[in-house]
Design an enzyme around this catalytic site. Structure first.
Site, mmCIF file in Angstrom:
data_model
loop_
_atom_site.group_PDB
_atom_site.id
_atom_site.type_symbol
_atom_site.label_atom_id
_atom_site.label_comp_id
_atom_site.label_asym_id
_atom_site.label_seq_id
_atom_site.Cartn_x
_atom_site.Cartn_y
_atom_site.Cartn_z
ATOM 1 N N ARG A 48 -5.227 8.782 12.341
ATOM 2 C CA ARG A 48 -4.826 8.372 10.687
ATOM 3 C C ARG A 48 -5.727 7.154 10.566
ATOM 4 O O ARG A 48 -6.174 7.157 9.260
ATOM 5 C CB ARG A 48 -3.487 7.973 10.996
ATOM 6 C CG ARG A 48 -3.106 7.193 9.367
ATOM 7 C CD ARG A 48 -1.482 7.043 9.631
ATOM 8 N NE ARG A 48 -1.322 6.130 8.510
ATOM 9 C CZ ARG A 48 0.096 5.729 8.361
ATOM 10 N NH1 ARG A 48 1.164 6.184 8.970
ATOM 11 N NH2 ARG A 48 0.423 5.021 7.126
ATOM 12 N N HIS B 134 -6.648 -8.579 9.684
ATOM 13 C CA HIS B 134 -5.641 -7.376 9.150
ATOM 14 C C HIS B 134 -4.474 -7.814 8.411
ATOM 15 O O HIS B 134 -4.072 -7.459 7.428
ATOM 16 C CB HIS B 134 -5.312 -6.308 9.972
ATOM 17 C CG HIS B 134 -4.881 -5.096 9.519
ATOM 18 N ND1 HIS B 134 -5.411 -4.164 8.556
ATOM 19 C CD2 HIS B 134 -3.626 -4.627 9.421
ATOM 20 C CE1 HIS B 134 -4.839 -3.361 8.276
ATOM 21 N NE2 HIS B 134 -3.557 -3.538 8.645
ATOM 22 N N ASP C 171 -7.868 0.531 9.378
ATOM 23 C CA ASP C 171 -6.910 0.716 8.096
ATOM 24 C C ASP C 171 -7.255 -0.209 6.760
ATOM 25 O O ASP C 171 -7.215 0.210 5.873
ATOM 26 C CB ASP C 171 -5.458 0.645 8.397
ATOM 27 C CG ASP C 171 -5.029 0.971 9.746
ATOM 28 O OD1 ASP C 171 -5.729 1.168 10.597
ATOM 29 O OD2 ASP C 171 -3.828 1.463 9.745
ATOM 30 N N ILE D 63 -8.885 6.452 11.612
ATOM 31 C CA ILE D 63 -10.095 7.094 11.370
ATOM 32 C C ILE D 63 -10.292 7.767 10.070
ATOM 33 O O ILE D 63 -11.370 7.352 9.194
ATOM 34 C CB ILE D 63 -10.716 7.928 12.616
ATOM 35 C CG1 ILE D 63 -11.015 7.230 13.866
ATOM 36 C CG2 ILE D 63 -11.725 8.876 12.068
ATOM 37 C CD1 ILE D 63 -11.163 8.152 15.071
ATOM 38 N N GLY D 64 -9.064 8.366 9.486
ATOM 39 C CA GLY D 64 -9.193 8.954 8.226
ATOM 40 C C GLY D 64 -9.381 8.197 7.054
ATOM 41 O O GLY D 64 -9.699 8.524 5.960
ATOM 42 N N TRP D 65 -9.042 6.738 7.415
ATOM 43 C CA TRP D 65 -9.127 5.742 6.057
ATOM 44 C C TRP D 65 -10.566 5.615 5.859
ATOM 45 O O TRP D 65 -11.183 5.163 4.718
ATOM 46 C CB TRP D 65 -8.289 4.548 6.433
ATOM 47 C CG TRP D 65 -7.013 4.591 6.208
ATOM 48 C CD1 TRP D 65 -6.092 4.198 7.418
ATOM 49 C CD2 TRP D 65 -6.018 4.769 5.364
ATOM 50 N NE1 TRP D 65 -4.654 4.444 7.215
ATOM 51 C CE2 TRP D 65 -4.832 4.728 5.817
ATOM 52 C CE3 TRP D 65 -6.291 5.316 4.214
ATOM 53 C CZ2 TRP D 65 -3.550 4.939 4.953
ATOM 54 C CZ3 TRP D 65 -4.985 5.459 3.179
ATOM 55 C CH2 TRP D 65 -3.994 5.252 3.623
ATOM 56 N N GLY E 150 -0.390 -12.210 10.652
ATOM 57 C CA GLY E 150 0.364 -12.336 11.877
ATOM 58 C C GLY E 150 -0.481 -11.318 12.991
ATOM 59 O O GLY E 150 -0.099 -11.561 13.941
ATOM 60 N N TYR F 89 0.763 -1.337 -0.114
ATOM 61 C CA TYR F 89 -0.093 -0.022 -0.138
ATOM 62 C C TYR F 89 0.912 1.142 0.024
ATOM 63 O O TYR F 89 0.411 2.288 -0.409
ATOM 64 C CB TYR F 89 -0.894 0.014 1.201
ATOM 65 C CG TYR F 89 -0.446 0.321 2.595
ATOM 66 C CD1 TYR F 89 -0.630 1.889 2.799
ATOM 67 C CD2 TYR F 89 0.203 -0.264 3.367
ATOM 68 C CE1 TYR F 89 -0.163 2.414 4.160
ATOM 69 C CE2 TYR F 89 0.657 -0.132 4.554
ATOM 70 C CZ TYR F 89 0.610 1.387 4.878
ATOM 71 O OH TYR F 89 1.052 2.036 6.087
ATOM 72 N N ASP G 25 -2.761 -5.237 3.560
ATOM 73 C CA ASP G 25 -2.017 -3.781 2.984
ATOM 74 C C ASP G 25 -1.615 -4.495 1.801
ATOM 75 O O ASP G 25 -0.969 -3.513 0.916
ATOM 76 C CB ASP G 25 -0.918 -3.771 4.158
ATOM 77 C CG ASP G 25 -1.036 -3.195 5.203
ATOM 78 O OD1 ASP G 25 -2.485 -2.694 5.445
ATOM 79 O OD2 ASP G 25 -0.559 -3.132 6.298
#
Length: 288
Positions: A205, A124, A135, A207-209, A127, A32, A80
């Site tokens: 950060r 996510h 995110d 929350i912004g996604w 791991g 990403y 990601d």
């Protein structure tokens, strides 16, 4: 007078001078970090028509995929490692090259490999077993939603709408309306509340996604899909809640609700607000 496009071109040109496309860090990794930047490069190409921006993004894709369309350094399915797949749609449309179609199918196959929580949400990372992070909505949902529309896979639209619903259900704080950074279904992570599984903070950060991801999903959904209203309400509720924590000069802190504490700093998540065209005058939403 400089415009936003002026700054977009300056940012792209600076990075292009510093790095050959194949060397974008982390070098060789389909990730990403490159995907977010190159999404901006391709939008700059769309706005300017300058071929160098399209060519640069294409060069990076050719550096990380083999000619069969497989990711060269693919090791596991993490969210990601899906996000950069959104570049492939633009490149396929621009060139008609079936190489990009093969790459799209390769990334779609990776989506199938992502482990799931018992509730049905994506882990996510491999791991981070049983963990859902905010995110992840941006990392995987836009790719899935566009795949669903382009290739007539309505079950993939169901998948992405459910992912957003589950994320809100498990991370939204009823008192503040904010979404916690992450949730561990197993309650075993060293960072989580052992009773709720929630992360301890509202991280700016992450929350912004959320609004950006949902915007991209809505752009791919059928205009008549009855689920659109719920997704729009999720965003309206979240952004309205965030307004309560805006600083006097119009910014937000990285730990959103702790702006008065030493060591906190301002976040760049505000950019997500500017991208989402919803009516914030109607914040009502059910907690059910």
């Amino acid at each position: 007078m400089e415009t936003t496009l002026f700054y977009a071109r300056a940012a792209c040109d600076t990075m292009m001078r510093k790095f050959a496309a194949a060397d974008l860090p982390p070098k060789g990794h389909f990730y990403y970090h490159q995907g977010v930047f190159l999404s901006g490069v391709l939008k700059t190409w769309q706005l300017t028509g300058e071929q160098k921006y399209l060519d640069y993004a294409a060069s990076w894709v050719h550096a990380v995929f083999d000619e069969s369309g497989k990711v060269k350094q693919y090791k596991r399915a993490d969210l990601d490692d899906i996000q950069a797949g959104i570049l492939l749609y633009t490149l396929y449309d621009a060139t008609g090259d079936k190489f990009y179609r093969r790459c799209i199918e390769s990334v779609a196959a990776q989506v199938q490999d992502i482990p799931r929580c018992q509730c049905g949400g994506f882990w996510h990372t491999c791991g981070s077993s049983n963990q859902m992070w905010l995110d992840g909505l941006y990392m995987v949902c836009p790719f899935i939603a566009e795949y669903a529309r382009r290739f007539d896979r309505p079950e993939w639209t169901d998948l992405v709408v459910n992912e957003i619903r589950l994320m809100r259900e498990h991370t939204r704080d009823a008192k503040t309306g904010l979404w916690y950074h992450a949730w561990d279904e197993s309650r075993k992570a060293d960072w989580c509340n052992p009773e709720t599984g929630l992360a301890p903070e509202f991280w700016g950060r992450s929350i912004g996604w959320v609004p950006v991801a949902i915007q991209d999903v809505l752009a791919q959904m059928d205009p008549d899909d009855e689920r659109r209203a719920a997704l729009e309400l999720y965003v309206r509720d979240l952004l309205t809640s965030l307004l309560r924590y805006q600083s006097a000069d119009g910014r937000w802190y990285q730990v959103v609700n702790k702006g008065d504490q030493p060591g906190n700093w301002f976040s760049f998540m505000l950019v997500s607000f500017c991208l989402f065209p919803v009516n914030l005058c109607k914040p009502e939403i059910s907690d059910e």
